[in-house]
Design an enzyme around this catalytic site. Structure first.
Site, mmCIF file in Angstrom:
data_model
loop_
_atom_site.group_PDB
_atom_site.id
_atom_site.type_symbol
_atom_site.label_atom_id
_atom_site.label_comp_id
_atom_site.label_asym_id
_atom_site.label_seq_id
_atom_site.Cartn_x
_atom_site.Cartn_y
_atom_site.Cartn_z
ATOM 1 N N ASP A 41 0.874 -1.176 0.000
ATOM 2 C CA ASP A 41 0.000 0.000 0.000
ATOM 3 C C ASP A 41 0.917 1.234 0.000
ATOM 4 O O ASP A 41 1.700 1.428 0.932
ATOM 5 C CB ASP A 41 -0.873 -0.043 1.262
ATOM 6 C CG ASP A 41 -1.848 1.120 1.346
ATOM 7 O OD1 ASP A 41 -1.608 2.164 0.693
ATOM 8 O OD2 ASP A 41 -2.836 0.991 2.082
ATOM 9 N N TYR A 57 -9.360 15.463 -6.010
ATOM 10 C CA TYR A 57 -8.491 14.881 -7.046
ATOM 11 C C TYR A 57 -7.571 15.956 -7.618
ATOM 12 O O TYR A 57 -6.362 15.759 -7.762
ATOM 13 C CB TYR A 57 -9.360 14.259 -8.151
ATOM 14 C CG TYR A 57 -8.571 13.497 -9.193
ATOM 15 C CD1 TYR A 57 -7.990 12.268 -8.907
ATOM 16 C CD2 TYR A 57 -8.417 14.005 -10.489
ATOM 17 C CE1 TYR A 57 -7.273 11.561 -9.869
ATOM 18 C CE2 TYR A 57 -7.708 13.301 -11.457
ATOM 19 C CZ TYR A 57 -7.136 12.082 -11.145
ATOM 20 O OH TYR A 57 -6.424 11.379 -12.090
ATOM 21 N N LYS A 79 -3.485 16.095 -7.483
ATOM 22 C CA LYS A 79 -2.641 16.037 -8.684
ATOM 23 C C LYS A 79 -1.769 17.293 -8.798
ATOM 24 O O LYS A 79 -0.649 17.229 -9.317
ATOM 25 C CB LYS A 79 -3.506 15.814 -9.925
ATOM 26 C CG LYS A 79 -4.159 14.425 -9.948
ATOM 27 C CD LYS A 79 -3.119 13.291 -9.942
ATOM 28 C CE LYS A 79 -3.719 11.914 -10.054
ATOM 29 N NZ LYS A 79 -2.713 10.837 -10.101
ATOM 30 N N THR A 88 -10.173 3.614 -18.150
ATOM 31 C CA THR A 88 -9.692 2.574 -17.235
ATOM 32 C C THR A 88 -10.815 2.260 -16.241
ATOM 33 O O THR A 88 -11.840 2.943 -16.211
ATOM 34 C CB THR A 88 -8.472 3.085 -16.458
ATOM 35 O OG1 THR A 88 -8.894 4.260 -15.742
ATOM 36 C CG2 THR A 88 -7.314 3.435 -17.376
#
Ligand SMILES: NC(=O)c1ccc[n+]([C@@H]2O[C@H](COP(=O)([O-])OP(=O)(O)OC[C@H]3O[C@@H](n4cnc5c(N)ncnc54)[C@H](O)[C@@H]3O)[C@@H](O)[C@H]2O)c1
Length: 269
Positions: free
Chosen positions: A69, A173, A177, A208
């Site tokens: 992890d 998110y 990033k 994906t």
């Protein structure tokens, strides 16, 4: 007779998030470009890990799959140690483990989901970069072109177009990033005097499993999700294949890219 072109990445590759998706495409590209061995690191289930490993081996590289992890420092340190114990070094590292984060607006923020997104996408990248650099600083250089500085290692972190751009409902998110690129720029400056190149890539939209999950409502990609996807693809110009990301990452790791440091390469058509 011209000089024979050797394999582009003949060394040892270490790729996180590599059981499936873009990380797996990166691992396969390293194998296609001649890597002697590829280490895939992920927390995915055993079957997905096995499929990911088989995809790499199909291209002639030895593959070691490690369950770790990336948010756990001890697990990251131990994955790097296990890779080095087996193959002696890590020449190329690609940090692709990531999660999409919640689709909520900031006023509806769930702080636990914010923390989880930052934990995987920012802390995970930071920890992997840390232990990869510690290892690379101990190594001799790979073979480089005449007159070029040594390359003890090359690292590519997976950012996203959200490392620069954003859209409503992507707060965690996008922040994670942006952090990924910040980590990359700092690591690039700290690594260069040691012969370590660190860069980021920012993929556009690829369907994906992670992307599919972000389009789902009640566990299905409904017409709203499909419309959203078609909008993303239309902005990108066309849909893209996973190997179009993997191939760029492998090429960024070759010592031929010797002066490419601290970049964030958008791969979005
Ligand atoms: N798909 C896209 O359109 C897109 C665009 C830009 C960037 N990205 C980035 O690409 C990277 C790969 O994503 P993907 O789209 O291939 O998704 P994916 O879900 O198919 O793959 C992500 C992999 O990371 C692994 N992972 C998640 N958390 C982990 C942890 N804590 N430790 C170890 N492994 C962990 C998962 O098990 C999975 O195998 C991510 O960083 C993602 O943000 C994807």
């Amino acid at each position: 007779m011209g000089r024979r072109q050797g394999p582009n990445t003949p060394g040892i590759a270490f790729v996180t998030g590599a059981a499936r998706g873009l990380g797996n495409a990166v691992a396969v590209s390293f194998a296609k470009e001649g890597a002697k061995a590829v280490v895939i690191v992920d927390i995915n289930d055993e079957e997905t890990m096995e499929l990911g490993k088989a995809a790499v081996e199909a291209h002639g590289a030895e593959c070691l799959a490690i369950r770790a992890d990336v948010t756990q420092e001890a697990e990251v340190a131990s994955a790097v140690s296990e890779a080095v114990a087996k193959f002696g070094r890590i020449d190329y590292a690609a940090n692709f483990a990531g999660i999409v984060g919640p689709p909520d607006s900031i006023v509806n923020l769930d702080v636990a989901k914010w923390r989880k997104t930052l934990e995987v996408n920012a802390t995970g990248v930071m920890l992997c970069t840390k232990y990869e650099m510690i290892q690379m600083m101990k190594q001799d250089s790979l073979a480089v072109e005449d007159g070029r500085p040594p390359q003890r290692g090359a690292i590519v972190n997976c950012a996203s177009v959200n490392s620069l751009l954003t859209m409503p409902g992507t707060g965690p998110y996008t922040a994670s990033k942006h952090a990924c690129y910040g980590i990359t720029k700092t690591a690039a400056l700290e690594g260069r005097s040691h012969g370590i190149r660190v860069n980021a890539v920012s993929p556009g939209f690829l369907l994906t499993k992670m992307a599919e999950e972000s389009l789902m409502k009640d566990d299905v990609v409904d017409s709203r999700g499909m419309a959203m996807w078609q909008y993303f693809v239309s902005r990108q110009g066309r849909s893209a294949s996973f190997d179009e990301i993997g191939d760029v990452v492998a090429l960024m790791c070759t010592p031929k890219m010797s002066l490419v440091v601290g970049q964030n390469l958008f791969i979005d058509g």
